[in-house]
Every structure is written in structure tokens, then in C-alpha cells.
Design a protein around this motif. Structure first.
Motif, mmCIF file in Angstrom:
data_model
loop_
_atom_site.group_PDB
_atom_site.id
_atom_site.type_symbol
_atom_site.label_atom_id
_atom_site.label_comp_id
_atom_site.label_asym_id
_atom_site.label_seq_id
_atom_site.Cartn_x
_atom_site.Cartn_y
_atom_site.Cartn_z
ATOM 1 N N LEU A 19 60.321 31.594 -7.322
ATOM 2 C CA LEU A 19 60.144 32.648 -6.320
ATOM 3 C C LEU A 19 60.498 34.015 -6.906
ATOM 4 C CD1 LEU A 19 61.651 30.790 -3.237
ATOM 5 C CD2 LEU A 19 59.250 31.468 -3.508
ATOM 6 N N ARG A 20 61.593 34.074 -7.648
ATOM 7 C CA ARG A 20 62.030 35.333 -8.260
ATOM 8 C C ARG A 20 60.979 35.847 -9.238
ATOM 9 N NH1 ARG A 20 66.947 34.206 -8.307
ATOM 10 N NH2 ARG A 20 66.881 32.777 -10.045
ATOM 11 N N GLU A 21 60.447 34.961 -10.067
ATOM 12 C CA GLU A 21 59.412 35.349 -11.041
ATOM 13 C C GLU A 21 58.184 35.923 -10.348
ATOM 14 O OE1 GLU A 21 58.550 31.766 -13.186
ATOM 15 O OE2 GLU A 21 60.537 31.722 -14.132
ATOM 16 N N ARG A 22 57.866 35.406 -9.171
ATOM 17 C CA ARG A 22 56.672 35.840 -8.437
ATOM 18 C C ARG A 22 56.961 36.991 -7.477
ATOM 19 N NH1 ARG A 22 53.622 30.119 -7.060
ATOM 20 N NH2 ARG A 22 53.768 29.319 -9.175
ATOM 21 N N THR A 28 63.340 29.808 6.458
ATOM 22 C CA THR A 28 63.309 28.470 7.029
ATOM 23 C C THR A 28 63.388 28.534 8.549
ATOM 24 O OG1 THR A 28 65.711 28.279 6.747
ATOM 25 C CG2 THR A 28 64.325 27.308 5.029
ATOM 26 N N ALA A 29 62.784 27.538 9.172
ATOM 27 C CA ALA A 29 62.899 27.316 10.614
ATOM 28 C C ALA A 29 63.207 25.838 10.779
ATOM 29 C CB ALA A 29 61.609 27.680 11.325
ATOM 30 N N GLU A 30 64.350 25.543 11.362
ATOM 31 C CA GLU A 30 64.795 24.154 11.416
ATOM 32 C C GLU A 30 65.064 23.680 12.830
ATOM 33 O OE1 GLU A 30 67.715 23.078 8.235
ATOM 34 O OE2 GLU A 30 67.817 25.258 8.025
ATOM 35 N N SER A 31 64.718 22.420 13.042
ATOM 36 C CA SER A 31 65.093 21.747 14.269
ATOM 37 C C SER A 31 65.997 20.579 13.896
ATOM 38 C CB SER A 31 63.855 21.293 15.042
ATOM 39 O OG SER A 31 64.222 20.783 16.298
ATOM 40 N N LEU A 32 65.445 19.435 13.546
ATOM 41 C CA LEU A 32 66.277 18.249 13.328
ATOM 42 C C LEU A 32 67.265 18.401 12.172
ATOM 43 C CD1 LEU A 32 64.762 15.255 11.478
ATOM 44 C CD2 LEU A 32 63.570 17.412 11.507
ATOM 45 N N THR A 33 67.009 19.269 11.215
ATOM 46 C CA THR A 33 67.930 19.443 10.088
ATOM 47 C C THR A 33 69.073 20.392 10.422
ATOM 48 O OG1 THR A 33 66.371 21.043 9.167
ATOM 49 C CG2 THR A 33 66.321 18.799 8.262
ATOM 50 N N PRO A 45 73.870 30.215 -6.324
ATOM 51 C CA PRO A 45 74.317 31.587 -6.564
ATOM 52 C C PRO A 45 73.122 32.514 -6.801
ATOM 53 C CG PRO A 45 75.625 30.045 -7.858
ATOM 54 C CD PRO A 45 74.482 29.270 -7.261
ATOM 55 N N GLY A 46 73.144 33.663 -6.176
ATOM 56 C CA GLY A 46 72.059 34.626 -6.324
ATOM 57 C C GLY A 46 70.887 34.372 -5.405
ATOM 58 N N SER A 47 71.039 33.437 -4.477
ATOM 59 C CA SER A 47 69.928 33.077 -3.598
ATOM 60 C C SER A 47 69.487 34.212 -2.679
ATOM 61 C CB SER A 47 70.283 31.848 -2.761
ATOM 62 O OG SER A 47 71.411 32.098 -1.951
ATOM 63 N N SER A 48 70.333 35.205 -2.499
ATOM 64 C CA SER A 48 69.954 36.321 -1.622
ATOM 65 C C SER A 48 68.753 37.098 -2.174
ATOM 66 C CB SER A 48 71.133 37.266 -1.393
ATOM 67 O OG SER A 48 71.561 37.822 -2.614
ATOM 68 N N ALA A 49 68.453 36.922 -3.451
ATOM 69 C CA ALA A 49 67.287 37.597 -4.041
ATOM 70 C C ALA A 49 65.974 36.975 -3.565
ATOM 71 C CB ALA A 49 67.358 37.545 -5.560
ATOM 72 N N THR A 50 66.021 35.707 -3.135
ATOM 73 C CA THR A 50 64.783 35.024 -2.763
ATOM 74 C C THR A 50 64.817 34.376 -1.385
ATOM 75 O OG1 THR A 50 65.525 33.056 -3.944
ATOM 76 C CG2 THR A 50 64.055 34.551 -5.127
ATOM 77 N N TYR A 51 65.989 34.166 -0.820
ATOM 78 C CA TYR A 51 66.071 33.531 0.494
ATOM 79 C C TYR A 51 66.292 34.610 1.544
ATOM 80 C CZ TYR A 51 67.264 30.458 4.335
ATOM 81 O OH TYR A 51 67.275 29.818 5.548
ATOM 82 N N ALA A 52 65.281 34.816 2.396
ATOM 83 C CA ALA A 52 65.340 35.874 3.407
ATOM 84 C C ALA A 52 66.234 35.503 4.579
ATOM 85 C CB ALA A 52 63.938 36.187 3.910
ATOM 86 N N VAL A 95 59.093 36.591 11.609
ATOM 87 C CA VAL A 95 60.392 37.161 11.977
ATOM 88 C C VAL A 95 61.127 37.735 10.770
ATOM 89 C CG1 VAL A 95 62.717 36.556 12.815
ATOM 90 C CG2 VAL A 95 60.704 35.775 14.055
ATOM 91 N N THR A 96 61.051 37.048 9.629
ATOM 92 C CA THR A 96 61.824 37.456 8.458
ATOM 93 C C THR A 96 61.046 38.321 7.470
ATOM 94 O OG1 THR A 96 61.205 35.496 7.190
ATOM 95 C CG2 THR A 96 63.210 35.332 8.552
ATOM 96 N N GLY A 97 59.723 38.276 7.533
ATOM 97 C CA GLY A 97 58.919 38.992 6.558
ATOM 98 C C GLY A 97 58.854 38.295 5.212
#
Length: 163
Positions: A19-22, A28-33, A45-52, A95-97
Motif C-alpha cells: 500500500l505504501r509503495e502505491r 475497514t468496516a466490521e461486524s462479526l469481527t 508499526p507505522g501503520s498510520s501511513a496506510t491505515y485510514a 467515510v474515510t477516503g
């Protein structure tokens, strides 16, 4: 999701790298999980760069009000459906863009829902040129169904990004 699942963690790290390379992001949108999938992605670590971000919409009403899942879709297909999984992912993306969105909906147990047996799951993926629902029938306890759903969602996104 068990933090000792090193294989899944490695796959999630690789997903973040792709994701970072691109220059892409994920939501995510979760119900049962119930947030397990978001936890899996944010454990890196560093997931804020790719996880909205993500939304846990356990109640049908929240799927409709927060994610924009249409009333007519729920009436026709139910929330345990591929159509709902896709609509949830579309809503999370809106919602998140985010570039891509993953969703989970289904029956973790202990009881049937909408006539579906425990282990009936749908993973939704929406992104550029992608709008897909993946049906699953997962054996196991409630905890196992939820964990396996997360692993399957990660696998689905991995396959899509690999082309």
C-alpha cells in the motif's frame, strides 16, 4: 487475532508495504469481527501511513446510518450477504477516503442469523476497479470463526493487490 500468528503478521506487514509503495490507503468496516481486523492492521508499526481507520458496525442500524447500507438492500438480502459486505466496504471507503476498504459480516455464533448457520461469512473488498464479495463457510468456535475471518480478509486483499 492471536498476536503469535507470525504468518498473518508477516502478510499484514507486506500488505502495508505494498500500500505504501502505491501511495494507497486502507479502511475497514466490521461486524462479526468486532474490531479484530482493525487491530490486526494497526498492530504494525507505522501503520498510520496506510491505515485510514475503521468502523465497527455490529448493529444493523449502524451499518445503515454510518456506512450508508441501503434499507432496501437489508430488506432484500439481509446483513449476512455479499451485497451487504460490498455496501459496507463502499461505505467505509466513502467515510474515510481510503483507496481500498475491507468489510466483514456474517455469523460467528452461537446462534443462526437470518437463517444462516454459524460460520457463514462474507468479506467485502472495494477499491479502484474492484468491488467483490467473497463468501466463506468457516468451521469452529465463535473465536475461531472471527480469527479465520480476519485471516481470510487479509488473504483476499493480498490476492487483489497482487493482481
Amino acid at each position: 487475532m492471536d498476536d503469535t500468528d507470525e504468518t498473518t503478521q508477516a502478510i499484514v506487514r507486506a500488505l502495508h508495504a505494498t500500500l505504501r509503495e502505491r501511495g494507497a490507503t486502507l479502511a475497514t468496516a466490521e461486524s462479526l469481527t468486532g474490531g479484530l481486523l482493525a487491530g490486526l492492521f494497526t498492530a504494525v508499526p507505522g501503520s498510520s501511513a496506510t491505515y485510514a481507520g475503521g468502523l465497527v458496525t455490529y448493529a444493523t442500524e449502524l451499518k445503515q446510518s454510518l456506512l450508508g447500507v441501503p434499507d432496501a438492500l437489508v430488506a432484500e438480502h439481509g446483513v449476512v450477504s455479499g451485497a451487504c459486505a460490498v455496501a459496507m466496504a463502499q461505505g467505509a471507503r466513502t467515510v474515510t477516503g481510503a483507496t481500498y476498504a475491507l468489510s466483514t459480516t456474517g455469523v460467528a455464533g452461537p446462534d443462526r442469523q437470518e437463517g444462516h448457520p454459524v460460520g457463514t461469512v462474507f468479506v467485502g473488498v472495494v477499491g479502484p476497479g474492484v468491488e467483490r464479495a467473497v463468501p466463506l463457510l468457516l468451521p469452529g468456535t465463535r473465536s475461531e470463526v472471527r480469527s479465520r475471518t480476519c485471516r481470510e480478509a487479509v488473504s483476499v486483499l493480498t490476492q487483489i493487490l497482487a493482481g
